[in-house]
Design a protein around this motif. Structure first.
Motif, PDB file in Angstrom:
ATOM      1  N   ALA A   1       0.831  -1.210   0.000  1.00 59.48           N
ATOM      2  CA  ALA A   1       0.000   0.000   0.000  1.00 59.48           C
ATOM      3  C   ALA A   1       0.860   1.252   0.000  1.00 59.48           C
ATOM      4  N   GLY A   2       0.463   2.220  -0.839  1.00 61.11           N
ATOM      5  CA  GLY A   2       1.100   3.530  -0.817  1.00 61.11           C
ATOM      6  C   GLY A   2       2.493   3.589  -1.406  1.00 61.11           C
ATOM      7  N   TYR A   3       2.932   2.537  -2.087  1.00 63.85           N
ATOM      8  CA  TYR A   3       4.305   2.506  -2.623  1.00 63.85           C
ATOM      9  C   TYR A   3       4.220   2.632  -4.140  1.00 63.85           C
ATOM     10  N   PRO A   4       4.528   3.800  -4.696  1.00 61.75           N
ATOM     11  CA  PRO A   4       4.281   4.067  -6.118  1.00 61.75           C
ATOM     12  C   PRO A   4       5.208   3.312  -7.063  1.00 61.75           C
ATOM     13  N   ILE A   5       4.756   3.180  -8.302  1.00 56.14           N
ATOM     14  CA  ILE A   5       5.519   2.475  -9.328  1.00 56.14           C
ATOM     15  C   ILE A   5       6.862   3.153  -9.562  1.00 56.14           C
ATOM     16  N   ALA A   6       6.895   4.482  -9.576  1.00 59.38           N
ATOM     17  CA  ALA A   6       8.150   5.192  -9.813  1.00 59.38           C
ATOM     18  C   ALA A   6       9.195   4.858  -8.754  1.00 59.38           C
ATOM     19  N   ARG A   7       8.751   4.705  -7.535  1.00 60.65           N
ATOM     20  CA  ARG A   7       9.681   4.358  -6.456  1.00 60.65           C
ATOM     21  C   ARG A   7      10.162   2.921  -6.606  1.00 60.65           C
TER      22      ARG A   7
ATOM     23  N   LEU B   1      -5.279   6.744  -8.568  1.00 61.73           N
ATOM     24  CA  LEU B   1      -6.491   6.413  -7.813  1.00 61.73           C
ATOM     25  C   LEU B   1      -6.288   5.279  -6.814  1.00 61.73           C
ATOM     26  N   LEU B   2      -5.093   4.683  -6.786  1.00 59.02           N
ATOM     27  CA  LEU B   2      -4.889   3.541  -5.901  1.00 59.02           C
ATOM     28  C   LEU B   2      -4.914   3.923  -4.424  1.00 59.02           C
ATOM     29  N   ASP B   3      -4.557   5.158  -4.093  1.00 57.97           N
ATOM     30  CA  ASP B   3      -4.684   5.572  -2.690  1.00 57.97           C
ATOM     31  C   ASP B   3      -6.155   5.605  -2.276  1.00 57.97           C
ATOM     32  N   ALA B   4      -7.034   6.045  -3.191  1.00 57.97           N
ATOM     33  CA  ALA B   4      -8.462   6.027  -2.903  1.00 57.97           C
ATOM     34  C   ALA B   4      -8.977   4.596  -2.770  1.00 57.97           C
ATOM     35  N   VAL B   5      -8.449   3.697  -3.597  1.00 50.38           N
ATOM     36  CA  VAL B   5      -8.806   2.276  -3.475  1.00 50.38           C
ATOM     37  C   VAL B   5      -8.400   1.751  -2.101  1.00 50.38           C
ATOM     38  N   THR B   6      -7.191   2.127  -1.668  1.00 47.71           N
ATOM     39  CA  THR B   6      -6.725   1.710  -0.348  1.00 47.71           C
ATOM     40  C   THR B   6      -7.667   2.198   0.743  1.00 47.71           C
TER      41      THR B   6
ATOM     42  N   ILE C   1     -17.853   8.465   4.762  1.00 50.28           N
ATOM     43  CA  ILE C   1     -17.116   9.227   3.763  1.00 50.28           C
ATOM     44  C   ILE C   1     -15.815   9.768   4.366  1.00 50.28           C
ATOM     45  N   SER C   2     -15.900  10.264   5.583  1.00 46.71           N
ATOM     46  CA  SER C   2     -14.712  10.793   6.252  1.00 46.71           C
ATOM     47  C   SER C   2     -13.685   9.700   6.524  1.00 46.71           C
ATOM     48  N   ALA C   3     -14.150   8.487   6.823  1.00 47.96           N
ATOM     49  CA  ALA C   3     -13.228   7.372   7.063  1.00 47.96           C
ATOM     50  C   ALA C   3     -12.442   7.048   5.797  1.00 47.96           C
ATOM     51  N   VAL C   4     -13.124   7.002   4.658  1.00 52.06           N
ATOM     52  CA  VAL C   4     -12.439   6.746   3.390  1.00 52.06           C
ATOM     53  C   VAL C   4     -11.452   7.872   3.090  1.00 52.06           C
ATOM     54  N   ASP C   5     -11.859   9.095   3.341  1.00 54.31           N
ATOM     55  CA  ASP C   5     -10.997  10.249   3.099  1.00 54.31           C
ATOM     56  C   ASP C   5      -9.736  10.174   3.955  1.00 54.31           C
ATOM     57  N   ALA C   6      -9.887   9.856   5.245  1.00 53.90           N
ATOM     58  CA  ALA C   6      -8.737   9.802   6.147  1.00 53.90           C
ATOM     59  C   ALA C   6      -7.778   8.682   5.756  1.00 53.90           C
ATOM     60  N   ALA C   7      -8.321   7.512   5.403  1.00 52.11           N
ATOM     61  CA  ALA C   7      -7.468   6.388   5.023  1.00 52.11           C
ATOM     62  C   ALA C   7      -6.750   6.671   3.707  1.00 52.11           C
TER      63      ALA C   7
END
Length: 297
Positions: free
Chosen positions: A126-132, A192-197, A281-287
């Protein structure tokens, strides 16, 4: 069950891009696959691939720093196991990075000398981008980033994936096949993968809280704990299937249950008073924001 049959997961809907294709059985895999890390997600994928006849035990190799975990995976599934990540990666044609993001930098540095441009790299971190990933794996070109969730362990998960710029159509097919074995699959842009997470990655925890609270309500009204939990979990399961299999908007399905002046509208009024929708909605936003933060560290 033949080699091209995969068990149909709960509400098996495959969505590619903006489409809505129904579930299709996946192809068999021919690649040797190394799983770096033998935790729950690796076990779910190994189980799904073997159960669906999509790969043989001889194609799979899992590594872990805990020898007891490796022994369990070897005994349970008959796959090759070990502690040396570099040996597994050198043996494989596809590498699945299934370790915590906090330790991934070190793992990638270790793997970099043996992961070449012809190796398919699949990340579930989670949260580890392709560029990295590409920056650490100097020669790697074919990279796909995924975000599965924990219900994959019961073949009822959902995975979103984003291919890197140099990933091929064949690479996408491999990823789709692998994760279809444990649930539904959607393709999204990497941004959009952070939103998926924040939604489906963390979402099971939100649902468990809802199950616990609803069951508590049943216990408060005199139901036994076991009965209340069964009623609650099966209700959520059935409601989810209704959404997936009818394709109707959840609001329309809600209206079918809600008769004028009845019990359901009274309950829904209390949910609105408690700001349930705004809180979710706030829970998804915070995560989502936390996933973005992890990608910057």
């Amino acid at each position: 069950m033949n080699s091209t049959t995969v068990p149909k997961p709960l509400g098996a809907v495959q969505v590619e891009g903006n489409g809505g294709d129904r579930y299709n059985p996946a192809m068999s895999l021919s690649q040797r696959i190394a799983f770096i890390g033998a935790g729950n997600m690796t076990e779910a994928l190994v189980h799904g691939l073997l159960k669906g006849g999509l790969a043989s035990a001889g194609q799979l190799y899992a590594t872990d720093t805990n020898p007891e975990r490796g022994a369990l995976m070897r005994a349970r599934y008959g796959i090759k196991t070990g502690a040396a990540n570099r040996d597994a990666a050198a043996w494989s044609q596809a590498v699945v990075l299934s370790v915590e993001p906090q330790v991934l930098d070190g793992v990638l540095d270790d793997l970099s000398p043996v992961v070449g441009s012809d190796t398919l790299v699949i990340s579930v971190a989670a949260g580890y981008p392709i560029a990295r990933l590409a920056g650490r794996l100097k020669a790697a070109r074919r990279i796909v980033r995924t975000m599965p969730n924990t219900p994959c362990s019961v073949l009822a998960g959902v995975t979103a994936f984003a291919p890197g710029a140099e990933a091929t159509d064949g690479d996408v097919d491999v990823v789709r096949t692998m994760f279809q074995s444990v649930g539904a699959v959607v393709q999204v842009e990497e941004r959009l993968l952070d939103a998926v997470t924040g939604l489906s990655g963390s979402g099971p925890a939100y649902v468990y809280v809802a199950i616990e609270a609803l069951a508590d309500g049943g216990v408060k009204q005199g139901l036994s704990r076991a009965v209340a939990e069964t009623l609650t979990a099966q209700t959520l399961l059935g409601a989810a299937r209704m959404v997936l299999e009818t394709g109707e908007h959840p609001g329309r399905l809600k209206d079918r249950v809600t008769s004028p002046g009845g019990t359901t509208i009274a309950g829904l009024h209390e949910l609105e008073r408690g700001r349930l929708r705004a809180t979710l909605i706030s829970a998804v936003d915070a995560a989502t924001k936390r996933s973005q933060d992890l990608g910057m560290t």
